[in-house]
Design a protein around this motif. Structure first.
Motif, PDB file in Angstrom:
ATOM      1  N   ALA A   1       0.825  -1.207   0.000  1.00 17.64           N
ATOM      2  CA  ALA A   1       0.000   0.000   0.000  1.00 17.64           C
ATOM      3  C   ALA A   1       0.857   1.254   0.000  1.00 17.64           C
ATOM      4  CB  ALA A   1      -0.921  -0.002   1.220  1.00 17.64           C
ATOM      5  N   GLU A   2       0.436   2.226  -0.786  1.00 17.33           N
ATOM      6  CA  GLU A   2       1.080   3.532  -0.787  1.00 17.33           C
ATOM      7  C   GLU A   2       0.484   4.359   0.350  1.00 17.33           C
ATOM      8  OE1 GLU A   2       3.656   4.313  -2.731  1.00 17.33           O
ATOM      9  OE2 GLU A   2       3.504   2.258  -3.453  1.00 17.33           O
ATOM     10  N   ALA A   3       1.310   4.695   1.326  1.00 20.85           N
ATOM     11  CA  ALA A   3       0.840   5.417   2.506  1.00 20.85           C
ATOM     12  C   ALA A   3       1.309   6.864   2.449  1.00 20.85           C
ATOM     13  CB  ALA A   3       1.368   4.750   3.773  1.00 20.85           C
ATOM     14  N   PRO A   4       0.384   7.823   2.366  1.00 22.38           N
ATOM     15  CA  PRO A   4       0.773   9.236   2.348  1.00 22.38           C
ATOM     16  C   PRO A   4       1.438   9.635   3.661  1.00 22.38           C
ATOM     17  CG  PRO A   4      -1.500   8.942   1.651  1.00 22.38           C
ATOM     18  CD  PRO A   4      -1.059   7.650   2.245  1.00 22.38           C
ATOM     19  N   ILE A   5       2.550  10.316   3.554  1.00 20.11           N
ATOM     20  CA  ILE A   5       3.282  10.721   4.753  1.00 20.11           C
ATOM     21  C   ILE A   5       2.422  11.633   5.619  1.00 20.11           C
ATOM     22  CG2 ILE A   5       5.309  11.995   5.574  1.00 20.11           C
ATOM     23  CD1 ILE A   5       6.732  11.037   3.001  1.00 20.11           C
ATOM     24  N   SER A   6       1.661  12.527   4.970  1.00 20.53           N
ATOM     25  CA  SER A   6       0.837  13.464   5.742  1.00 20.53           C
ATOM     26  C   SER A   6      -0.232  12.740   6.553  1.00 20.53           C
ATOM     27  CB  SER A   6       0.186  14.485   4.807  1.00 20.53           C
ATOM     28  OG  SER A   6      -0.600  13.837   3.832  1.00 20.53           O
ATOM     29  N   VAL A   7      -0.684  11.575   6.062  1.00 21.63           N
ATOM     30  CA  VAL A   7      -1.654  10.784   6.825  1.00 21.63           C
ATOM     31  C   VAL A   7      -0.961  10.102   8.002  1.00 21.63           C
ATOM     32  CG1 VAL A   7      -3.152   8.752   6.748  1.00 21.63           C
ATOM     33  CG2 VAL A   7      -3.236  10.434   4.905  1.00 21.63           C
TER      34      VAL A   7
ATOM     35  N   THR B   1       5.813   3.214   0.653  1.00 19.92           N
ATOM     36  CA  THR B   1       5.145   1.924   0.509  1.00 19.92           C
ATOM     37  C   THR B   1       5.211   1.131   1.810  1.00 19.92           C
ATOM     38  OG1 THR B   1       5.676   1.827  -1.842  1.00 19.92           O
ATOM     39  CG2 THR B   1       5.094  -0.245  -0.775  1.00 19.92           C
ATOM     40  N   LEU B   2       4.051   0.634   2.233  1.00 18.96           N
ATOM     41  CA  LEU B   2       3.982  -0.286   3.366  1.00 18.96           C
ATOM     42  C   LEU B   2       3.681  -1.685   2.826  1.00 18.96           C
ATOM     43  CD1 LEU B   2       1.937   1.685   6.057  1.00 18.96           C
ATOM     44  CD2 LEU B   2       4.379   1.201   6.046  1.00 18.96           C
ATOM     45  N   PRO B   3       4.481  -2.694   3.184  1.00 20.41           N
ATOM     46  CA  PRO B   3       4.231  -4.053   2.688  1.00 20.41           C
ATOM     47  C   PRO B   3       2.867  -4.570   3.141  1.00 20.41           C
ATOM     48  CG  PRO B   3       6.413  -3.877   3.689  1.00 20.41           C
ATOM     49  CD  PRO B   3       5.669  -2.625   4.040  1.00 20.41           C
TER      50      PRO B   3
ATOM     51  N   VAL C   1       2.514   2.181  11.544  1.00 23.80           N
ATOM     52  CA  VAL C   1       2.650   3.597  11.205  1.00 23.80           C
ATOM     53  C   VAL C   1       4.110   4.034  11.291  1.00 23.80           C
ATOM     54  CG1 VAL C   1       2.085   5.945  11.939  1.00 23.80           C
ATOM     55  CG2 VAL C   1       0.286   4.207  11.835  1.00 23.80           C
ATOM     56  N   VAL C   2       4.794   3.670  12.381  1.00 25.81           N
ATOM     57  CA  VAL C   2       6.179   4.132  12.541  1.00 25.81           C
ATOM     58  C   VAL C   2       7.118   3.439  11.559  1.00 25.81           C
ATOM     59  CG1 VAL C   2       5.857   4.787  14.948  1.00 25.81           C
ATOM     60  CG2 VAL C   2       6.679   2.478  14.414  1.00 25.81           C
ATOM     61  N   TYR C   3       6.778   2.214  11.121  1.00 21.61           N
ATOM     62  CA  TYR C   3       7.578   1.552  10.089  1.00 21.61           C
ATOM     63  C   TYR C   3       7.627   2.421   8.836  1.00 21.61           C
ATOM     64  CZ  TYR C   3       9.143  -2.157   6.874  1.00 21.61           C
ATOM     65  OH  TYR C   3       9.833  -2.907   5.946  1.00 21.61           O
ATOM     66  N   GLY C   4       6.511   3.078   8.544  1.00 23.29           N
ATOM     67  CA  GLY C   4       6.490   3.989   7.409  1.00 23.29           C
ATOM     68  C   GLY C   4       7.189   5.299   7.704  1.00 23.29           C
ATOM     69  N   LEU C   5       6.960   5.845   8.883  1.00 19.33           N
ATOM     70  CA  LEU C   5       7.504   7.164   9.207  1.00 19.33           C
ATOM     71  C   LEU C   5       9.029   7.191   9.269  1.00 19.33           C
ATOM     72  CD1 LEU C   5       5.136   8.783  11.864  1.00 19.33           C
ATOM     73  CD2 LEU C   5       5.586   9.503   9.517  1.00 19.33           C
ATOM     74  N   ILE C   6       9.645   6.128   9.767  1.00 20.37           N
ATOM     75  CA  ILE C   6      11.105   6.154   9.886  1.00 20.37           C
ATOM     76  C   ILE C   6      11.789   6.168   8.518  1.00 20.37           C
ATOM     77  CG2 ILE C   6      11.133   5.088  12.171  1.00 20.37           C
ATOM     78  CD1 ILE C   6      11.749   2.420  10.895  1.00 20.37           C
ATOM     79  N   GLN C   7      11.018   5.878   7.471  1.00 18.21           N
ATOM     80  CA  GLN C   7      11.585   5.946   6.122  1.00 18.21           C
ATOM     81  C   GLN C   7      11.601   7.371   5.571  1.00 18.21           C
ATOM     82  OE1 GLN C   7      10.118   2.777   3.403  1.00 18.21           O
ATOM     83  NE2 GLN C   7       9.003   1.991   5.178  1.00 18.21           N
TER      84      GLN C   7
ATOM     85  N   PHE D   1      18.876   1.722  12.332  1.00 17.68           N
ATOM     86  CA  PHE D   1      18.021   0.572  12.037  1.00 17.68           C
ATOM     87  C   PHE D   1      18.207   0.107  10.599  1.00 17.68           C
ATOM     88  CE2 PHE D   1      15.589   4.188  10.542  1.00 17.68           C
ATOM     89  CZ  PHE D   1      15.035   3.733   9.352  1.00 17.68           C
ATOM     90  N   THR D   2      17.706  -1.106  10.337  1.00 20.05           N
ATOM     91  CA  THR D   2      17.643  -1.665   8.984  1.00 20.05           C
ATOM     92  C   THR D   2      16.268  -2.286   8.790  1.00 20.05           C
ATOM     93  OG1 THR D   2      20.009  -2.175   8.993  1.00 20.05           O
ATOM     94  CG2 THR D   2      18.652  -3.304   7.345  1.00 20.05           C
ATOM     95  N   LEU D   3      15.598  -1.921   7.699  1.00 16.97           N
ATOM     96  CA  LEU D   3      14.297  -2.508   7.384  1.00 16.97           C
ATOM     97  C   LEU D   3      14.478  -3.932   6.865  1.00 16.97           C
ATOM     98  CD1 LEU D   3      12.493   0.394   5.457  1.00 16.97           C
ATOM     99  CD2 LEU D   3      12.339  -0.167   7.890  1.00 16.97           C
ATOM    100  N   CYS D   4      13.525  -4.795   7.179  1.00 11.06           N
ATOM    101  CA  CYS D   4      13.559  -6.184   6.710  1.00 11.06           C
ATOM    102  C   CYS D   4      12.179  -6.557   6.172  1.00 11.06           C
ATOM    103  CB  CYS D   4      13.920  -7.143   7.846  1.00 11.06           C
ATOM    104  SG  CYS D   4      15.427  -6.708   8.743  1.00 11.06           S
ATOM    105  N   ARG D   5      12.150  -7.573   5.290  1.00 13.85           N
ATOM    106  CA  ARG D   5      10.880  -8.154   4.835  1.00 13.85           C
ATOM    107  C   ARG D   5      10.980  -9.651   5.079  1.00 13.85           C
ATOM    108  NH1 ARG D   5       7.924  -4.988   0.030  1.00 13.85           N
ATOM    109  NH2 ARG D   5       6.420  -6.549   0.619  1.00 13.85           N
ATOM    110  N   PRO D   6      10.656 -10.086   6.283  1.00 16.93           N
ATOM    111  CA  PRO D   6      11.001 -11.446   6.695  1.00 16.93           C
ATOM    112  C   PRO D   6      10.079 -12.538   6.214  1.00 16.93           C
ATOM    113  CG  PRO D   6       9.835 -10.351   8.450  1.00 16.93           C
ATOM    114  CD  PRO D   6       9.967  -9.348   7.333  1.00 16.93           C
TER     115      PRO D   6
END
Length: 342
Positions: free
Chosen positions: A6-12, A96-98, A113-119, A173-178
């Protein structure tokens, strides 16, 4: 059931108007909609399906939908305002949020939410970056304790690796897709296919092979010019033929038998043809594999084709489809055994 990235708007994501659950719900509602309209018969947007897609409980889903409706982001398809869901156009930029993370039950809404924000940090270079507990807490108006819980869930489920947490205002941090998320698209395709084509050994075999074999160009009902029945001068067929690997596969279903003469045992026409095909295949250097009803389960099908055809390295995401096929195969084998006893 579909699970979209999903495409997550930063402002949201940074909005202080919406709760974390409402933000996750909004992102999922809009995940695959370009026209901002969702019709009442789109079952993927029912509360039950949204609970699966967001990993949230049904009560939380209902509360989030109500919050979005109260704040003008959402109109229920069952309201008096036209029967569609109208979603406020989502602003850019987006991250993008997986879809698999959104559906992760072990990560709360704040964690997603924070997974998206830290990007969004200026120093973020995929997949690594830094974040500040203080900055995030100020942006979202949440306590450090809640943020620590959210990040702990991301780490424990394998979505995030904390490289250095010695400085709370500069956490590396490092993002992962486990995880490989279950492929429910294939399950829907299998269910629809069997409903239309009918449940029989041949169709069950085809669907098993489509999942197990890492090659999509097998020829179904292959009628080849060398596959000639010497008694009828008619061409026979393989149920499926992989020309690249010189492998032919037939489903050997039980059928009514006929006597070829008073002095020979009963044999079905299909059995006679399979015997001829096996002989011709051997002459032509083709590996000929017969699949019986007893072979129609994932483990046995895997052993039947191992060494003959390329196999998918990991079928984890196809487990729902394989479990469904195993269940259908057991039921079909029982019904055929009953019919043959009559």
């Amino acid at each position: 059931m579909l699970f979209f990235d999903a495409e997550a708007p930063i402002s949201v994501l940074v909005s202080q108007e919406l709760s974390p659950a409402a933000k996750v719900m909004l992102v999922c509602l809009y995940a695959d909609k370009e026209d901002a309209e969702i019709y009442a018969d789109d079952t993927i947007y029912t509360p039950a399906c949204l609970a699966l897609r967001t990993g949230l409980s049904r009560p939380t889903v209902n509360a989030a939908l109500q919050e979005l409706e109260d704040k003008g982001w959402y109109i229920s398809p069952f309201s008096d305002e036209g029967g569609t869901i109208a979603i406020r156009p989502l602003p850019h930029p987006q991250i993008t949020l997986p879809g698999a993370l959104l559906a992760e039950k072990e990560v709360n809404a704040l964690g997603k939410v924070v997974y998206g924000l830290i990007q969004t940090h200026p120093d973020f270079k995929h997949p690594s970056g830094i974040f500040s507990y203080y900055t995030l807490g100020k942006q979202l108006k949440v306590s450090t304790r809640k943020l620590e819980t959210a990040f702990s869930q991301l780490v424990q489920t394998g979505w995030l690796k904390i490289d250095d947490a010695s400085n709370m205002d500069k956490v590396q941090f490092t993002l992962c897709r486990p995880r490989v998320f279950p492929d429910f698209n294939t399950l829907d395709m299998v269910k629809r296919g069997l409903k239309v084509q009918g449940v029989n050994g041949k169709n069950l075999m085809h669907y098993y092979l489509s999942i197990i074999v890492d090659y999509d160009e097998g020829l179904l009902n292959a009628q080849l010019n060398f596959l000639l029945n010497p008694f009828t001068d008619e061409l026979m067929r393989y149920d499926i033929y992989y020309s690249k690997f010189a492998v032919a596969i037939d489903c050997a279903e039980p059928t009514e038998c006929i006597g070829t003469s008073p002095y020979t045992p009963l044999i079905s026409i299909e059995e006679a043809e399979r015997a001829m095909k096996a002989t011709i295949s051997k002459i032509k250097g083709i590996s000929y594999i017969e699949i019986t009803l007893d072979d129609l389960c994932y483990e046995k099908m895997l052993e039947k084709v191992r060494g003959h055809l390329p196999l998918r390295e990991d079928v984890t995401k196809y487990k729902p489809s394989l479990n469904y096929l195993d269940k259908k195969s057991r039921s079909y084998a029982k019904s055929m055994a009953y019919l043959m006893r009559k």
